[in-house]
Scaffold this motif. Sequence first.
Motif, PDB file in Angstrom:
ATOM      1  N   PRO A 137      42.554  76.686   8.552  1.00  6.50           N
ATOM      2  CA  PRO A 137      42.986  77.865   9.611  1.00  6.50           C
ATOM      3  C   PRO A 137      42.281  79.260   9.568  1.00  6.50           C
ATOM      4  O   PRO A 137      41.443  79.247   8.133  1.00  6.50           O
ATOM      5  N   LYS A 138      42.486  79.946  10.720  1.00 10.80           N
ATOM      6  CA  LYS A 138      42.451  81.442  10.641  1.00 10.80           C
ATOM      7  C   LYS A 138      42.493  82.454   9.866  1.00 10.80           C
ATOM      8  O   LYS A 138      43.635  82.826   9.388  1.00 10.80           O
ATOM      9  N   THR A 139      41.835  83.017   9.249  1.00  3.45           N
ATOM     10  CA  THR A 139      42.189  84.201   7.602  1.00  3.45           C
ATOM     11  C   THR A 139      42.209  85.583   8.088  1.00  3.45           C
ATOM     12  O   THR A 139      41.314  85.690   9.120  1.00  3.45           O
ATOM     13  N   SER A 140      43.224  86.037   6.759  1.00  6.89           N
ATOM     14  CA  SER A 140      42.590  87.530   7.043  1.00  6.89           C
ATOM     15  C   SER A 140      41.585  88.224   6.688  1.00  6.89           C
ATOM     16  O   SER A 140      40.983  89.161   6.951  1.00  6.89           O
ATOM     17  N   PHE A 141      40.751  87.254   6.052  1.00  3.64           N
ATOM     18  CA  PHE A 141      39.257  87.919   5.411  1.00  3.64           C
ATOM     19  C   PHE A 141      38.137  87.188   5.627  1.00  3.64           C
ATOM     20  O   PHE A 141      38.743  86.255   6.820  1.00  3.64           O
ATOM     21  N   PRO A 142      37.363  87.370   5.590  1.00  2.68           N
ATOM     22  CA  PRO A 142      35.395  87.410   6.538  1.00  2.68           C
ATOM     23  C   PRO A 142      35.287  85.648   6.923  1.00  2.68           C
ATOM     24  O   PRO A 142      35.714  84.509   5.683  1.00  2.68           O
ATOM     25  N   ASP A 143      34.922  85.236   7.699  1.00  6.07           N
ATOM     26  CA  ASP A 143      35.234  83.504   8.573  1.00  6.07           C
ATOM     27  C   ASP A 143      34.064  83.456   8.115  1.00  6.07           C
ATOM     28  O   ASP A 143      33.407  83.321   9.384  1.00  6.07           O
ATOM     29  N   THR A 144      32.770  83.295   7.099  1.00  6.62           N
ATOM     30  CA  THR A 144      31.410  83.040   6.750  1.00  6.62           C
ATOM     31  C   THR A 144      31.305  82.014   6.703  1.00  6.62           C
ATOM     32  O   THR A 144      31.960  80.192   6.562  1.00  6.62           O
ATOM     33  N   ALA A 145      30.049  81.494   7.217  1.00  9.90           N
ATOM     34  CA  ALA A 145      29.186  80.126   7.398  1.00  9.90           C
ATOM     35  C   ALA A 145      29.707  79.762   5.490  1.00  9.90           C
ATOM     36  O   ALA A 145      29.670  78.485   5.534  1.00  9.90           O
ATOM     37  N   ALA A 146      29.491  80.291   5.080  1.00  7.40           N
ATOM     38  CA  ALA A 146      29.651  79.936   3.465  1.00  7.40           C
ATOM     39  C   ALA A 146      30.940  79.404   3.122  1.00  7.40           C
ATOM     40  O   ALA A 146      30.992  78.063   1.740  1.00  7.40           O
ATOM     41  N   GLU A 190      49.183  84.686   1.168  1.00  5.31           N
ATOM     42  CA  GLU A 190      48.706  83.992   2.467  1.00  5.31           C
ATOM     43  C   GLU A 190      48.079  82.960   1.335  1.00  5.31           C
ATOM     44  O   GLU A 190      46.810  83.376   1.895  1.00  5.31           O
ATOM     45  N   PRO A 191      48.829  81.539   1.388  1.00  2.00           N
ATOM     46  CA  PRO A 191      47.680  80.435   1.282  1.00  2.00           C
ATOM     47  C   PRO A 191      46.365  80.238   2.148  1.00  2.00           C
ATOM     48  O   PRO A 191      46.774  80.164   3.315  1.00  2.00           O
ATOM     49  N   TYR A 234      40.152  87.187  -5.977  1.00  2.00           N
ATOM     50  CA  TYR A 234      39.754  89.294  -5.305  1.00  2.00           C
ATOM     51  C   TYR A 234      39.184  89.036  -7.231  1.00  2.00           C
ATOM     52  O   TYR A 234      39.875  88.390  -7.937  1.00  2.00           O
ATOM     53  N   ASP A 235      38.858  89.993  -6.949  1.00  2.00           N
ATOM     54  CA  ASP A 235      37.897  90.221  -7.782  1.00  2.00           C
ATOM     55  C   ASP A 235      39.593  91.288  -8.533  1.00  2.00           C
ATOM     56  O   ASP A 235      39.905  91.834  -8.461  1.00  2.00           O
ATOM     57  N   SER A 236      38.591  91.528  -9.669  1.00  2.00           N
ATOM     58  CA  SER A 236      39.212  92.914 -10.702  1.00  2.00           C
ATOM     59  C   SER A 236      39.943  94.287 -10.092  1.00  2.00           C
ATOM     60  O   SER A 236      41.181  95.217 -10.469  1.00  2.00           O
ATOM     61  N   SER A 237      39.186  94.454  -8.362  1.00  2.00           N
ATOM     62  CA  SER A 237      39.187  96.077  -7.941  1.00  2.00           C
ATOM     63  C   SER A 237      40.074  95.421  -6.436  1.00  2.00           C
ATOM     64  O   SER A 237      41.011  96.380  -6.148  1.00  2.00           O
ATOM     65  N   LYS A 238      40.836  93.731  -6.875  1.00  2.00           N
ATOM     66  CA  LYS A 238      41.691  93.306  -6.098  1.00  2.00           C
ATOM     67  C   LYS A 238      40.515  93.661  -4.724  1.00  2.00           C
ATOM     68  O   LYS A 238      41.325  93.744  -2.831  1.00  2.00           O
ATOM     69  N   ASN A 239      39.344  93.572  -4.583  1.00  2.00           N
ATOM     70  CA  ASN A 239      38.525  93.308  -3.387  1.00  2.00           C
ATOM     71  C   ASN A 239      38.735  92.216  -2.862  1.00  2.00           C
ATOM     72  O   ASN A 239      37.993  90.814  -3.818  1.00  2.00           O
ATOM     73  N   TYR A 240      38.930  91.174  -1.612  1.00  2.00           N
ATOM     74  CA  TYR A 240      38.105  89.388  -1.360  1.00  2.00           C
ATOM     75  C   TYR A 240      36.929  89.486  -2.193  1.00  2.00           C
ATOM     76  O   TYR A 240      36.255  89.945  -2.046  1.00  2.00           O
ATOM     77  N   ASP A 241      36.711  88.057  -2.695  1.00  2.00           N
ATOM     78  CA  ASP A 241      35.873  87.580  -3.460  1.00  2.00           C
ATOM     79  C   ASP A 241      35.116  86.897  -2.712  1.00  2.00           C
ATOM     80  O   ASP A 241      35.319  86.156  -1.693  1.00  2.00           O
ATOM     81  N   SER A 242      33.969  87.512  -2.049  1.00  2.00           N
ATOM     82  CA  SER A 242      33.027  86.573  -0.951  1.00  2.00           C
ATOM     83  C   SER A 242      32.027  85.790  -1.535  1.00  2.00           C
ATOM     84  O   SER A 242      31.342  85.230  -0.920  1.00  2.00           O
ATOM     85  N   VAL A 243      31.831  85.735  -3.227  1.00  2.00           N
ATOM     86  CA  VAL A 243      31.733  84.325  -2.928  1.00  2.00           C
ATOM     87  C   VAL A 243      32.311  82.972  -4.071  1.00  2.00           C
ATOM     88  O   VAL A 243      31.727  82.140  -3.592  1.00  2.00           O
ATOM     89  N   ASN A 244      33.121  83.578  -4.644  1.00  3.01           N
ATOM     90  CA  ASN A 244      33.557  82.165  -4.374  1.00  3.01           C
ATOM     91  C   ASN A 244      34.744  81.738  -3.651  1.00  3.01           C
ATOM     92  O   ASN A 244      35.525  80.492  -3.502  1.00  3.01           O
TER      93      ASN A 244
END
Length: 318
Positions: free
Chosen positions: A48-57, A137-138, A157-167
Amino acid sequence: MMKYILPLASISLLFSCSKERRDEKKIAAIFETHPCYENFVVNDSLPPKTSFPDTAAFREKIKKENLRPFYVSDLNNDGQDDYLVNIKAKKGYKGRETILDVFPLNLCDEMGNIAIVLSQKSGKYKIFNPYRETHEEPIAIKLSPDGKLIQVLKPKYDSSKNYDSVNFYDTDVLMIKNNMATEYIKAPVKHKINNVRIEFEEKFVMTLDFKEKKMYLDDTWLNDLDADKTYFKKISKEDEAQLQNLLNDMDFTQIDNSENTPIERTGNYFLDINYDSDQHKEIVNYGKNGGLRTVNFYDQILLYLYQFGWTELEYMND
């Protein structure tokens, strides 16, 4: 021999497609009877469309999940089909506009991307998103390979509650117990619960005393009873069994209180559980890893709080 094998394979494929179409129509019919889910349909364009970055990875990783629009299994072991559904709003539906964010005006807010549909003894269906109350929001939902457990993909999310753009995401494993979705625990240790003290917004609210077979209610500003008095009601055998099971199914001794959970939900809770030989376990809000287990318990407590049948406790004077 091959000329017979091919038609059999074709028939099998046609039967599979036909059953899938029937299941999808049944889900649509179930949704149409619900005041909120009537505005949603099976999502056939995953992820689905998500509120976080929808990247190729991200797309590359989630593609390996082999997500399907819906899954069919008997999740509550009643012999009837249940459904795990990835959902999306109907075209043109933008949500219900409400002036006040209060129940029941906000009943259909934040329905999310997933729905669990459970058959009931009444012949109707219970439809819910277990993460709706936690304001998480699953991304999507799927069935475990053995068909017994639920897997929910949630943003990481990481420890700072930022979206984990790697995992990108974690996977929660849930099971259905007592018609509720809760985290899967292989074999929780069973304890004898003596009593439980419950606070809400730093005020004592309720005590469950399993030795006296009574629940006591104080600071009754949450309902229509006199806030200056204490009330009680008897705990039935059925209620005791349900509450003891809810607490033990939480595996409460293993809930980590070192850090508050990321669950964002109105309310500030505190539990003091006395168990076995006068041992204590304190849980602030939901604990670091309490999640849906503690949410289900607090929901049950709130149901008792608003029930009828409370009797004023009369203290004996010296």
